[in-house]
Scaffold this motif. Structure first.
Motif, PDB file in Angstrom:
ATOM      1  N   LYS A 198       0.852  -1.185   0.000  1.00 31.25           N
ATOM      2  CA  LYS A 198       0.000   0.000   0.000  1.00 31.25           C
ATOM      3  C   LYS A 198       0.888   1.235   0.000  1.00 31.25           C
ATOM      4  CE  LYS A 198      -3.848   2.223   2.399  1.00 31.25           C
ATOM      5  NZ  LYS A 198      -4.765   2.182   3.575  1.00 31.25           N
ATOM      6  N   LEU A 199       0.818   2.009  -1.075  1.00 28.03           N
ATOM      7  CA  LEU A 199       1.635   3.205  -1.218  1.00 28.03           C
ATOM      8  C   LEU A 199       0.830   4.474  -0.942  1.00 28.03           C
ATOM      9  CD1 LEU A 199       3.496   2.236  -4.514  1.00 28.03           C
ATOM     10  CD2 LEU A 199       4.175   1.756  -2.164  1.00 28.03           C
ATOM     11  N   GLY A 200      -0.473   4.367  -0.980  1.00 25.72           N
ATOM     12  CA  GLY A 200      -1.370   5.494  -0.747  1.00 25.72           C
ATOM     13  C   GLY A 200      -2.783   4.987  -0.649  1.00 25.72           C
ATOM     14  N   GLU A 201      -3.726   5.893  -0.454  1.00 30.77           N
ATOM     15  CA  GLU A 201      -5.118   5.456  -0.314  1.00 30.77           C
ATOM     16  C   GLU A 201      -5.622   4.747  -1.561  1.00 30.77           C
ATOM     17  OE1 GLU A 201      -7.059   5.325   2.326  1.00 30.77           O
ATOM     18  OE2 GLU A 201      -5.257   5.967   3.394  1.00 30.77           O
ATOM     19  N   ARG A 202      -5.160   5.161  -2.717  1.00 29.89           N
ATOM     20  CA  ARG A 202      -5.579   4.535  -3.970  1.00 29.89           C
ATOM     21  C   ARG A 202      -4.370   4.181  -4.838  1.00 29.89           C
ATOM     22  NH1 ARG A 202     -10.770   4.647  -5.248  1.00 29.89           N
ATOM     23  NH2 ARG A 202     -10.363   4.672  -7.499  1.00 29.89           N
ATOM     24  N   ARG A 203      -3.282   3.801  -4.193  1.00 28.80           N
ATOM     25  CA  ARG A 203      -2.072   3.381  -4.895  1.00 28.80           C
ATOM     26  C   ARG A 203      -1.556   2.094  -4.256  1.00 28.80           C
ATOM     27  NH1 ARG A 203       2.676   6.379  -4.772  1.00 28.80           N
ATOM     28  NH2 ARG A 203       3.301   5.228  -6.635  1.00 28.80           N
ATOM     29  N   TRP A 204      -1.531   1.012  -5.055  1.00 28.13           N
ATOM     30  CA  TRP A 204      -1.092  -0.293  -4.583  1.00 28.13           C
ATOM     31  C   TRP A 204      -0.136  -0.901  -5.602  1.00 28.13           C
ATOM     32  CZ3 TRP A 204      -3.117  -2.721  -0.063  1.00 28.13           C
ATOM     33  CH2 TRP A 204      -4.167  -2.018   0.551  1.00 28.13           C
ATOM     34  N   TRP A 205       0.752  -1.730  -5.104  1.00 31.10           N
ATOM     35  CA  TRP A 205       1.577  -2.576  -5.960  1.00 31.10           C
ATOM     36  C   TRP A 205       1.310  -4.026  -5.588  1.00 31.10           C
ATOM     37  CZ3 TRP A 205       7.159  -0.091  -5.765  1.00 31.10           C
ATOM     38  CH2 TRP A 205       7.160   1.068  -6.573  1.00 31.10           C
ATOM     39  N   TRP A 206       1.148  -4.864  -6.614  1.00 34.10           N
ATOM     40  CA  TRP A 206       1.061  -6.313  -6.407  1.00 34.10           C
ATOM     41  C   TRP A 206       2.356  -6.905  -6.976  1.00 34.10           C
ATOM     42  CZ3 TRP A 206      -1.960  -9.859 -10.225  1.00 34.10           C
ATOM     43  CH2 TRP A 206      -1.710 -11.206  -9.901  1.00 34.10           C
ATOM     44  N   TYR A 207       3.077  -7.594  -6.106  1.00 31.30           N
ATOM     45  CA  TYR A 207       4.353  -8.209  -6.472  1.00 31.30           C
ATOM     46  C   TYR A 207       4.217  -9.721  -6.402  1.00 31.30           C
ATOM     47  CZ  TYR A 207       9.024 -10.123  -5.357  1.00 31.30           C
ATOM     48  OH  TYR A 207      10.173 -10.874  -5.303  1.00 31.30           O
ATOM     49  N   GLN A 208       4.807 -10.395  -7.387  1.00 26.71           N
ATOM     50  CA  GLN A 208       4.892 -11.856  -7.317  1.00 26.71           C
ATOM     51  C   GLN A 208       6.210 -12.305  -7.916  1.00 26.71           C
ATOM     52  OE1 GLN A 208       1.820 -13.827  -9.549  1.00 26.71           O
ATOM     53  NE2 GLN A 208       1.743 -12.258 -11.118  1.00 26.71           N
ATOM     54  N   ARG A 209       6.795 -13.321  -7.275  1.00 23.96           N
ATOM     55  CA  ARG A 209       8.072 -13.877  -7.677  1.00 23.96           C
ATOM     56  C   ARG A 209       7.922 -15.382  -7.813  1.00 23.96           C
ATOM     57  NH1 ARG A 209      10.259 -17.576  -5.020  1.00 23.96           N
ATOM     58  NH2 ARG A 209      10.358 -16.424  -3.064  1.00 23.96           N
ATOM     59  N   ILE A 210       8.335 -15.917  -8.951  1.00 20.73           N
ATOM     60  CA  ILE A 210       8.170 -17.340  -9.241  1.00 20.73           C
ATOM     61  C   ILE A 210       9.456 -17.871  -9.866  1.00 20.73           C
ATOM     62  CG2 ILE A 210       6.773 -19.078 -10.414  1.00 20.73           C
ATOM     63  CD1 ILE A 210       4.545 -16.986 -10.651  1.00 20.73           C
ATOM     64  N   HIS A 211       9.884 -19.057  -9.450  1.00 18.56           N
ATOM     65  CA  HIS A 211      11.070 -19.666 -10.053  1.00 18.56           C
ATOM     66  C   HIS A 211      10.753 -20.053 -11.497  1.00 18.56           C
ATOM     67  CE1 HIS A 211      14.426 -22.423 -10.761  1.00 18.56           C
ATOM     68  NE2 HIS A 211      15.026 -21.874  -9.709  1.00 18.56           N
TER      69      HIS A 211
END
Length: 233
Positions: free
Chosen positions: A129-142
């Motif tokens: 959560k970077l702000g009220e309406r700012r998000w990052w979704w991160y995923q890491r896969i081999h």
């Protein structure tokens, strides 16, 4: 039929190549692949986590465990495991994006134990959560489990499960069926013709030249620099 945890399946040709390359340096995270999706809008973390859990349950490749027993090498598909999706609140940081990037880089540097499957952290994900309406979704896969195209399908599926009241059927096929198709090809006359063609096509190529006396493990990370050429050059 989908693979079961007690059913040993072969590795695909692509998987085998990555597996043997990883054995040269088992602690090397170079085969970790990751994506960050910027979401401009509100996000319900619990609902998002539920969508991600369902998508992971649909993807057999995200639940594989490599089995090595002497000369026998294969994989099993484990049952879906419960997991918590980390939600990292970066809004109080002086630089929210820098804090999120540091978290992601640290995760990307973590080595993966492919013989432990999900327990060896074959993949991971987090919401920032970077702000009220700012998000990052991160995923890491081999990379033994997925490629860039697979990433895009997974992202679309999670978005569909999160946003639709009645999402469509799963777009993911069976790993068992894929491996069976590959084995059928390997044993076919077409595979023999393809092999002969490529052997003849490159028969006159010189030996590969190396600056070293043997092979060396790859670096644990890499940097890419992109620069635009001035107009007219």
């Amino acid at each position: 039929m989908p693979g079961r945890a007690d059913q040993l399946l072969p590795l695909s040709a692509a998987q085998a190549g990555i597996w043997f390359a990883q054995q040269l340096d088992r602690a090397n995270p170079i085969f970790n692949t990751a994506e960050r999706v910027a979401i401009d809008g509100s996000v319900d973390p619990e609902r998002f986590a539920a969508a991600l859990r369902q998508a992971v349950a649909e993807v057999e490749a995200l639940r594989i465990r490599i089995c090595e027993d002497g000369a026998e090498l294969g994989q099993v598909v484990e049952e879906p495991a419960e997991f918590e999706l980390p939600v990292v609140d970066c809004t109080t940081a002086a630089d929210p994006e820098a804090r999120a990037m540091a978290w992601m880089r640290a995760d990307l540097r973590e080595p993966v134990d492919l013989t432990r499957g999900q327990a060896g952290r074959l993949w991971s994900a987090a919401l920032f959560k970077l702000g009220e309406r700012r998000w990052w979704w991160y995923q890491r896969i081999h990379h033994v489990a997925i490629d860039g195209y697979g990433f895009s399908i997974l992202i679309r599926r999670v978005a569909e499960l999160y946003g639709e009241q009645e999402p469509g059927p799963s777009p993911f096929g069976s790993l068992t069926a894929l491996l069976a198709d590959e084995q059928e090809y390997r044993e076919s006359a077409k595979a023999e013709r393809d092999t002969r063609y490529w052997q003849e096509r490159f028969a006159d190529r010189p030996d590969v030249v190396s600056l070293t006396g043997g092979s060396r493990p790859t670096a644990h990370d890499f940097r890419r620099l992109t620069a635009e050429s001035p107009a007219g050059t």
